[in-house]
Design an enzyme around this catalytic site. Structure first.
Site, PDB file in Angstrom:
ATOM      1  N   ARG A 181       9.383 105.642  15.010  1.00  8.45           N
ATOM      2  CA  ARG A 181       9.674 106.729  14.077  1.00  8.45           C
ATOM      3  C   ARG A 181       8.497 106.856  13.124  1.00  8.45           C
ATOM      4  NH1 ARG A 181      12.710 110.907  14.219  1.00  8.45           N
ATOM      5  NH2 ARG A 181      14.560 109.667  14.789  1.00  8.45           N
TER       6      ARG A 181
ATOM      7  N   GLN B 217      15.543 112.635  25.743  1.00  7.52           N
ATOM      8  CA  GLN B 217      14.870 113.558  24.816  1.00  7.52           C
ATOM      9  C   GLN B 217      13.412 113.155  24.642  1.00  7.52           C
ATOM     10  OE1 GLN B 217      16.687 115.255  21.287  1.00  7.52           O
ATOM     11  NE2 GLN B 217      15.214 114.170  20.002  1.00  7.52           N
TER      12      GLN B 217
ATOM     13  N   ARG C 111       6.536 108.300  25.304  1.00  2.97           N
ATOM     14  CA  ARG C 111       6.610 107.587  24.023  1.00  2.97           C
ATOM     15  C   ARG C 111       7.375 106.277  24.122  1.00  2.97           C
ATOM     16  NH1 ARG C 111      11.239 109.938  20.174  1.00  2.97           N
ATOM     17  NH2 ARG C 111      12.901 110.100  21.726  1.00  2.97           N
TER      18      ARG C 111
ATOM     19  N   HIS D 133       3.537 114.475  18.276  1.00  2.38           N
ATOM     20  CA  HIS D 133       4.592 114.564  17.261  1.00  2.38           C
ATOM     21  C   HIS D 133       4.137 113.895  15.957  1.00  2.38           C
ATOM     22  CE1 HIS D 133       8.483 114.587  15.428  1.00  2.38           C
ATOM     23  NE2 HIS D 133       9.177 114.750  16.540  1.00  2.38           N
TER      24      HIS D 133
ATOM     25  N   ASP E 150      12.875 122.854  11.033  1.00  4.90           N
ATOM     26  CA  ASP E 150      12.622 122.498  12.434  1.00  4.90           C
ATOM     27  C   ASP E 150      12.257 123.787  13.165  1.00  4.90           C
ATOM     28  OD1 ASP E 150      12.452 121.363  14.901  1.00  4.90           O
ATOM     29  OD2 ASP E 150      14.474 120.543  14.946  1.00  4.90           O
TER      30      ASP E 150
ATOM     31  N   GLU F 199       2.980 119.401  14.439  1.00  5.41           N
ATOM     32  CA  GLU F 199       2.862 118.837  15.779  1.00  5.41           C
ATOM     33  C   GLU F 199       2.292 119.876  16.747  1.00  5.41           C
ATOM     34  OE1 GLU F 199       6.924 117.727  16.715  1.00  5.41           O
ATOM     35  OE2 GLU F 199       7.373 117.517  14.587  1.00  5.41           O
TER      36      GLU F 199
END
Length: 315
Positions: free
Chosen positions: A73, A97, A102, A184, A229, A289
């Site tokens: 995170r 997701q 990652r 990201h 978002d 991002e």
């Protein structure tokens, strides 16, 4: 591939102080004679630190898992081959997701003198770290969910003027595949209430907070005043700038990518994430991002796609 920000090769310097690179405990750390540094975790090839002039530019949650147990995170997670929850009727439908890049362990492929003419003017001014991930390295679960033969090379270049991250996607198989990719990036800021983001004016965006409806960014400057978002698509300007107190803080320059996501979880969403700490950490971060996430990129057998960003700090 003709790109406006395509890196140009440098002649390595043989005099003066040189960059240092070492690996320890599943990460690679590079530093320049100036003191600037970058750290990359092999798990996810996630950049977890980028310091320029003694200042940390990336935000990482205090509760982030750095032991390979789950995606980090914070920092710069690599999203591939799907962004967000994948559509069930798509080839990526069986993946988690944001895909598998990652939360897979990458291979460190080594270092070289910087190839970024935008970042440095000599080999002692920059260093490039390459990381690789291929279908052979995936978990059996991921291979079953996405049975394509591919190779990724992720290049992280630390220069005296900034940081460059480029993802090279190669189709090694005999059939085409579709993918999305995104870097990201969590940027550290002093106060989100004093941040403005420029370079997204007159752009159409998908607002995920408002049921994925489309809107037009009419104001040339974006301020974050609540949960945000947004997927800004087909952006005409190359550079998105983060300003703090009206002064330039960071420039994010897209390379062969047209989309940018802007994200901040704000109060309630931050509280609801177990790995987001402190709870009020949203005040000191904003995600800008770069990626290719509006629709899908199709890559034919034997073809290659490359895209990424250059980030420059004004402090």
């Amino acid at each position: 591939m003709d790109r406006s920000h395509k890196p140009s090769a440098l002649t390595p310097s043989t005099t003066g102080p040189q960059p240092s690179v070492h690996s320890e405990q599943g990460r690679v750390i590079a530093s320049l004679p100036t003191g600037d540094s970058v750290e990359v975790l092999l798990y996810g090839a996630t950049v977890t630190s980028w310091k320029h002039n003694g200042r940390e530019n990336l935000w990482v949650s205090e509760a982030a898992k750095l032991d390979g147990s789950k995606p980090v995170r914070g920092g710069v997670p690599v999203v591939f081959p799907c962004f967000g929850p994948p559509p069930k009727d798509h080839a990526t439908g069986g993946l988690p997701q944001h895909g598998f890049a990652r939360n897979s362990t990458w291979e460190y492929l080594g270092k070289s003198s910087s190839e970024s003419g935008k970042l440095a003017s000599g080999g002692d001014d920059g260093v490039k770290l390459d990381f690789g991930l291929s279908s052979a390295q995936l978990s059996e679960e991921a291979k079953k969910a996405w049975p394509y033969d591919f190779a990724l090379v992720y290049s992280v270049t630390l220069g005296k003027d900034g940081l460059q991250t480029m993802l090279n996607v190669q189709n090694k198989g005999d059939k085409s595949f579709e993918f999305q990719m995104l870097l990201h990036t969590y940027f550290r800021v002093d106060s989100i209430t004093k941040v403005t983001i420029n370079g997204l004016g007159s752009t159409t965006y998908i607002d995920k907070v408002l049921n994925a409806t489309e809107h037009q960014q009419s104001n040339p400057s974006l301020q974050i005043t609540g949960e945000t978002d947004r997927v800004y698509k087909s952006i005409k300007q190359d550079t998105t700038s983060i300003l703090q107190d009206g002064k330039p803080r960071l420039d994010v320059i897209r390379d062969n990518l047209e989309d940018t996501v802007v994200w901040n979880p704000w109060i309630e969403k931050a509280k609801g994430m177990g790995d987001f700490e402190p709870n009020d950490g949203y005040k000191n971060m904003v995600c800008v991002e770069v990626g290719a996430v509006n629709g899908w990129q199709k890559l034919e057998s034997g073809d290659t796609f490359e895209g990424g960003m250059i980030v420059k700090s004004h402090l």
